[in-house]
Enzyme design. Structure first.
Site, PDB file in Angstrom:
ATOM      1  N   ASN A  14       0.847  -1.176   0.196  1.00 53.97           N
ATOM      2  CA  ASN A  14      -0.152  -0.133  -0.136  1.00 53.97           C
ATOM      3  C   ASN A  14       0.877   1.129   0.043  1.00 53.97           C
ATOM      4  OD1 ASN A  14      -2.052   1.871   0.393  1.00 53.97           O
ATOM      5  ND2 ASN A  14      -2.243   1.325   2.472  1.00 53.97           N
ATOM      6  N   TRP A  15       0.769   1.926  -1.215  1.00 53.41           N
ATOM      7  CA  TRP A  15       2.045   2.932  -1.388  1.00 53.41           C
ATOM      8  C   TRP A  15       1.348   4.177  -0.575  1.00 53.41           C
ATOM      9  CZ3 TRP A  15       3.132   3.042  -7.292  1.00 53.41           C
ATOM     10  CH2 TRP A  15       3.773   1.835  -7.354  1.00 53.41           C
ATOM     11  N   LYS A  16       0.281   4.326  -0.286  1.00 59.68           N
ATOM     12  CA  LYS A  16      -0.514   5.514   0.279  1.00 59.68           C
ATOM     13  C   LYS A  16      -0.337   6.684  -0.499  1.00 59.68           C
ATOM     14  CE  LYS A  16      -0.096   3.017   4.734  1.00 59.68           C
ATOM     15  NZ  LYS A  16      -0.010   3.143   6.139  1.00 59.68           N
ATOM     16  N   HIS A  54      -9.598   1.616   5.111  1.00 69.80           N
ATOM     17  CA  HIS A  54      -8.356   1.768   5.693  1.00 69.80           C
ATOM     18  C   HIS A  54      -8.378   2.665   6.959  1.00 69.80           C
ATOM     19  CE1 HIS A  54      -3.932   2.499   6.678  1.00 69.80           C
ATOM     20  NE2 HIS A  54      -3.761   1.589   5.912  1.00 69.80           N
ATOM     21  N   GLU A  97      -6.631   4.731   7.923  1.00 72.16           N
ATOM     22  CA  GLU A  97      -6.417   6.351   7.660  1.00 72.16           C
ATOM     23  C   GLU A  97      -7.572   7.001   7.107  1.00 72.16           C
ATOM     24  OE1 GLU A  97      -2.708   5.538   5.733  1.00 72.16           O
ATOM     25  OE2 GLU A  97      -1.739   4.907   7.478  1.00 72.16           O
ATOM     26  N   GLU A 135      -5.221  -4.881  10.746  1.00 77.25           N
ATOM     27  CA  GLU A 135      -4.366  -3.781  10.757  1.00 77.25           C
ATOM     28  C   GLU A 135      -4.549  -3.001  12.063  1.00 77.25           C
ATOM     29  OE1 GLU A 135      -2.335  -2.657   6.652  1.00 77.25           O
ATOM     30  OE2 GLU A 135      -4.016  -1.236   7.243  1.00 77.25           O
ATOM     31  N   GLY A 176       2.765   2.273  10.897  1.00 79.10           N
ATOM     32  CA  GLY A 176       3.739   3.434  10.795  1.00 79.10           C
ATOM     33  C   GLY A 176       4.375   3.422  11.939  1.00 79.10           C
ATOM     34  N   SER A 234       3.622  -2.225  10.259  1.00 78.86           N
ATOM     35  CA  SER A 234       5.052  -2.303  10.279  1.00 78.86           C
ATOM     36  C   SER A 234       5.668  -3.682  10.134  1.00 78.86           C
ATOM     37  CB  SER A 234       5.190  -2.001  11.765  1.00 78.86           C
ATOM     38  OG  SER A 234       5.139  -0.566  11.953  1.00 78.86           O
ATOM     39  N   GLY A 239       3.104  -1.148   4.222  1.00 81.44           N
ATOM     40  CA  GLY A 239       2.904   0.330   3.899  1.00 81.44           C
ATOM     41  C   GLY A 239       4.418   0.608   3.651  1.00 81.44           C
ATOM     42  N   GLY A 240       5.003   1.119   4.598  1.00 86.36           N
ATOM     43  CA  GLY A 240       6.515   1.965   4.544  1.00 86.36           C
ATOM     44  C   GLY A 240       7.294   0.916   3.641  1.00 86.36           C
TER      45      GLY A 240
HETATM   46  P1  13P Z   1       3.194   0.383   7.824  1.00 86.22           P
HETATM   47  O1  13P Z   1       3.508  -0.911   6.958  1.00 86.22           O
HETATM   48  O2  13P Z   1       3.846   1.544   6.919  1.00 86.22           O
HETATM   49  O3  13P Z   1       3.006   0.436   9.151  1.00 86.22           O
HETATM   50  O4  13P Z   1       1.539   0.605   7.019  1.00 86.22           O
HETATM   51  C1  13P Z   1       0.666  -0.570   7.290  1.00 86.22           C
HETATM   52  C2  13P Z   1      -0.492  -0.163   6.393  1.00 86.22           C
HETATM   53  O5  13P Z   1      -1.224   0.849   6.904  1.00 86.22           O
HETATM   54  C3  13P Z   1      -0.751  -0.771   5.109  1.00 86.22           C
HETATM   55  O6  13P Z   1      -1.796  -0.532   4.579  1.00 86.22           O
END
Ligand code: 13P
Length: 252
Positions: free
Chosen positions: A9-11, A94, A96, A166, A172, A212, A233-234
């Site tokens: 997930n590049w966000k 998500h 977020e 999640e 994050g 994470s 994500g990251g």
């Molecule tokens: P991180 O891997 O950066 O913690 O993000 C997880 C996430 O929200 C994937 O959708």
């Protein structure tokens, strides 16, 4: 046997050209993998990402979509628009989006239904906050999120849904759930699916862990009985790290 799924997930990261470069860097590893590989990109990157992924094992996902077919919804994107450019998955709900963009269990449900109607695989996100975990209501909260997301969805359609657990406190933050914590919740989600639809659907549905997940901890998480992949994500923004996670899923 469920095929594992690794979704990055590049966000709100990567311009279209940066996204293409990243896809080109992970293509070879994805093609050699035994798991499914998905990149979830910002809307503006989707056409270029689909083109870059064409002919490879990489599938392209949106990070959100609207639940109406069309109309006066300035700034929104419909399922038909996604489908026409070759998008085959979308993230829905998500944390977020729930936190910053007023996404509710109701809109998550409507979007999940609309994605399925358009042959787009919904990756539905659920997960508790730190406060909810510490006050002992995490499992009740997640059961509610799962039930409301799937409201009105048939067993046949439910099999196509992917759920991503999640925990908000792990996103994050560098603070991953332990293998056991993550598996406990994913197994609990599968129990909820069994209660709603029976074992056939529960045994078919893929349940991912996100929060994470990285090159160092992926193998342990992906070896768990009820974790069918990751939403990353990251670490999905760095090709070598994402490739290590893809390989961990292949070897799990
Ligand atoms: P991180 O891997 O950066 O913690 O993000 C997880 C996430 O929200 C994937 O959708």
């Amino acid at each position: 046997m469920r095929t594992k799924l690794i979704a990055g997930n590049w966000k709100m990261n990567n311009t279209p050209s940066q996204g293409v470069a990243l896809i080109n860097e992970i293509k070879e590893t994805a093609n050699a993998a035994s798991c499914d590989v998905v990149v979830c990109t910002p809307y503006i990157c989707l056409p270029a990402a689909v083109q870059a992924a064409n002919g490879s094992k990489i599938a392209v996902s949106a990070e959100n979509m609207h639940f109406e077919d069309k109309g006066a919804f300035t700034g929104e994107i419909s399922a038909a628009m996604l489908k026409e450019v070759g998008v085959t998955y979308t993230v829905i709900g998500h944390s977020e989006r729930r936190e910053y963009f007023a996404e509710t269990d109701k809109t998550v449900n409507l979007k999940t239904i609309k994605a399925l109607e358009n042959d787009i695989v919904p990756i539905v996100c659920v997960g508790e906050s730190l406060e909810q975990r510490e006050s002992g209501v995490a499992f009740d909260f997640i059961a509610m999120q799962v039930k409301l997301a799937l409201n009105g969805i048939s067993a046949e359609d439910a099999k196509k849904v992917v759920i991503a657990y999640e925990p908000i406190w792990a996103i994050g933050t560098g603070k991953t759930a332990t293998d056991e914590q993550a598996n406990e919740v994913c197994a609990f989600i599968r129990q909820q699916i069994t209660a709603l639809y029976g074992t056939d659907v529960a045994d078919t549905m893929r349940i991912l862990y996100g929060g994470s997940m990285n090159a160092g901890n992926a193998a342990g998480l992906l070896a768990q009985s009820d974790i069918d992949g990751g939403l990353i994500g990251g670490a999905s923004l760095k090709a070598p790290d994402f490739c290590t996670i893809i390989n961990a899923a292949t070897n799990a």
